[in-house]
Motif scaffolding. Structure first.
Motif, short mmCIF file in Angstrom:
data_model
loop_
_atom_site.label_atom_id
_atom_site.label_comp_id
_atom_site.label_asym_id
_atom_site.label_seq_id
_atom_site.Cartn_x
_atom_site.Cartn_y
_atom_site.Cartn_z
N LYS A 66 -5.58 5.99 10.98
CA LYS A 66 -6.29 5.80 9.73
C LYS A 66 -7.74 5.37 9.99
N VAL A 67 -7.96 4.54 10.99
CA VAL A 67 -9.32 4.14 11.35
C VAL A 67 -10.09 5.36 11.86
N GLU A 68 -9.42 6.25 12.56
CA GLU A 68 -10.06 7.48 13.01
C GLU A 68 -10.53 8.29 11.81
N GLU A 69 -9.74 8.30 10.75
CA GLU A 69 -10.13 9.01 9.52
C GLU A 69 -11.38 8.38 8.90
N VAL A 70 -11.47 7.06 8.94
CA VAL A 70 -12.65 6.37 8.42
C VAL A 70 -13.89 6.76 9.22
N VAL A 71 -13.79 6.67 10.55
CA VAL A 71 -14.93 6.99 11.40
C VAL A 71 -15.32 8.46 11.22
N THR A 72 -14.34 9.35 11.18
CA THR A 72 -14.61 10.78 10.98
C THR A 72 -15.33 11.02 9.66
N ASN A 73 -14.88 10.34 8.62
CA ASN A 73 -15.51 10.50 7.31
C ASN A 73 -16.95 10.02 7.33
N TYR A 74 -17.20 8.86 7.92
CA TYR A 74 -18.56 8.33 7.98
C TYR A 74 -19.48 9.25 8.79
N VAL A 75 -19.00 9.73 9.94
CA VAL A 75 -19.83 10.60 10.78
C VAL A 75 -20.07 11.94 10.07
N SER A 76 -19.05 12.49 9.44
CA SER A 76 -19.21 13.75 8.70
C SER A 76 -20.21 13.60 7.55
N ASN A 77 -20.10 12.49 6.82
CA ASN A 77 -21.06 12.23 5.74
C ASN A 77 -22.47 12.11 6.30
N ALA A 78 -22.62 11.40 7.42
CA ALA A 78 -23.93 11.26 8.04
C ALA A 78 -24.49 12.62 8.41
N LEU A 79 -23.65 13.49 8.97
CA LEU A 79 -24.10 14.84 9.34
C LEU A 79 -24.47 15.66 8.11
N ASN A 80 -23.74 15.48 7.02
CA ASN A 80 -24.03 16.23 5.79
C ASN A 80 -25.33 15.79 5.13
N HIS A 81 -25.75 14.55 5.38
CA HIS A 81 -26.92 14.02 4.68
C HIS A 81 -28.09 13.69 5.61
N VAL A 82 -27.95 13.96 6.90
CA VAL A 82 -29.02 13.65 7.84
C VAL A 82 -30.25 14.50 7.54
N ASP A 83 -31.43 13.89 7.65
CA ASP A 83 -32.66 14.61 7.35
C ASP A 83 -33.80 14.00 8.15
N TYR A 84 -34.98 14.55 7.99
CA TYR A 84 -36.21 14.08 8.64
C TYR A 84 -36.07 14.08 10.16
N GLU A 85 -35.93 12.90 10.80
CA GLU A 85 -35.81 12.86 12.27
C GLU A 85 -34.45 13.36 12.75
N LYS A 86 -33.51 13.50 11.83
CA LYS A 86 -32.14 13.97 12.12
C LYS A 86 -31.46 13.13 13.19
N LYS A 87 -31.49 11.82 12.98
CA LYS A 87 -30.86 10.88 13.91
C LYS A 87 -29.69 10.19 13.24
N ILE A 88 -28.64 10.04 14.02
CA ILE A 88 -27.46 9.30 13.60
C ILE A 88 -27.17 8.27 14.68
N GLU A 89 -26.97 7.03 14.28
CA GLU A 89 -26.66 5.96 15.22
C GLU A 89 -25.33 5.33 14.83
N VAL A 90 -24.42 5.28 15.79
CA VAL A 90 -23.13 4.62 15.60
C VAL A 90 -23.16 3.36 16.45
N LYS A 91 -22.82 2.23 15.84
CA LYS A 91 -22.87 0.96 16.56
C LYS A 91 -21.59 0.16 16.34
N ILE A 92 -21.25 -0.60 17.37
CA ILE A 92 -20.19 -1.61 17.27
C ILE A 92 -20.85 -2.95 17.55
N GLN A 93 -20.67 -3.88 16.63
CA GLN A 93 -21.20 -5.23 16.82
C GLN A 93 -20.05 -6.22 16.71
N LYS A 94 -19.94 -7.09 17.72
CA LYS A 94 -18.91 -8.14 17.68
C LYS A 94 -19.47 -9.34 16.95
N ARG A 95 -18.66 -9.87 16.05
CA ARG A 95 -19.02 -11.07 15.29
C ARG A 95 -17.82 -12.00 15.26
#
Length: 178
Positions: A66-95
């Motif tokens: 299910k988490v894979e589905e979340v990540v896939t959805n976010y990355v797919s949305n980013a690819l569908n809406h990426v513009d200008y510099e056409k950069k996508i950054e995925v980050k993991i931050q521990k808190r």
């Protein structure tokens, strides 16, 4: 159409609690790397550069598929809406006990009046409801339902140069901790 029906069935099961969340320890870094490999062809076609610098394992507690589905959805949305510099950054931050995963893409911001509505089933910022950007308006509803089933948070923010979607997960350093 078949894909949309599958998504609707998934969402229905999640919303009504009929879909079991299988909690287990898994490496979030490897999951994200796998999603990025599977979306690399689409990224190439869009001329987008995806950056993910995390190399160390980050273990979390949740339903890996299910988490894979979340990540896939976010990355797919980013690819569908990426513009200008056409950069996508995925980050993991521990808190402390939490891990925050974010997916940023350069592009136009989401109108402020739509930010809280994008999680609603079938809601699309594109008022014409065209398929110019792809999608059915179901994906983010599924994300929200999955994160609710995990008792975790997810969200979106307009940030300088684009849009950032995020979600949180409980960390697990050693199996005996859970």
């Amino acid at each position: 159409m078949n894909n949309m029906v599958k998504k609707l069935l998934t969402l229905n099961q999640l919303e009504f609690g009929n879909d079991h969340v299988s909690m287990e320890r898994f490496d979030l870094t490897e999951l994200i790397k796998g999603v990025l490999v599977s979306t690399s062809l689409m990224a190439d076609q869009k001329g987008a550069q995806i950056q993910f610098v995390q190399t160390e394992p980050v273990y979390v507690w949740g339903d890996e598929f299910k988490v894979e589905e979340v990540v896939t959805n976010y990355v797919s949305n980013a690819l569908n809406h990426v513009d200008y510099e056409k950069k996508i950054e995925v980050k993991i931050q521990k808190r402390q006990e939490l891990v925050r995963v974010s997916v940023f893409n350069t592009g136009d911001p989401i109108p402020e009046e739509d930010l809280d509505k994008i999680w609603i089933k079938f809601y699309k910022v594109d008022k014409a409801r065209t398929r110019a950007y792809g999608g059915s308006g179901i994906g983010l509803s599924i994300v929200k339902a999955i994160m609710d089933a995990h008792h975790e948070d997810c969200g979106v923010a307009n940030v300088e140069g684009g849009v950032e979607f995020w979600f949180t997960m409980q960390t697990v350093e050693r199996p005996e901790e859970r």
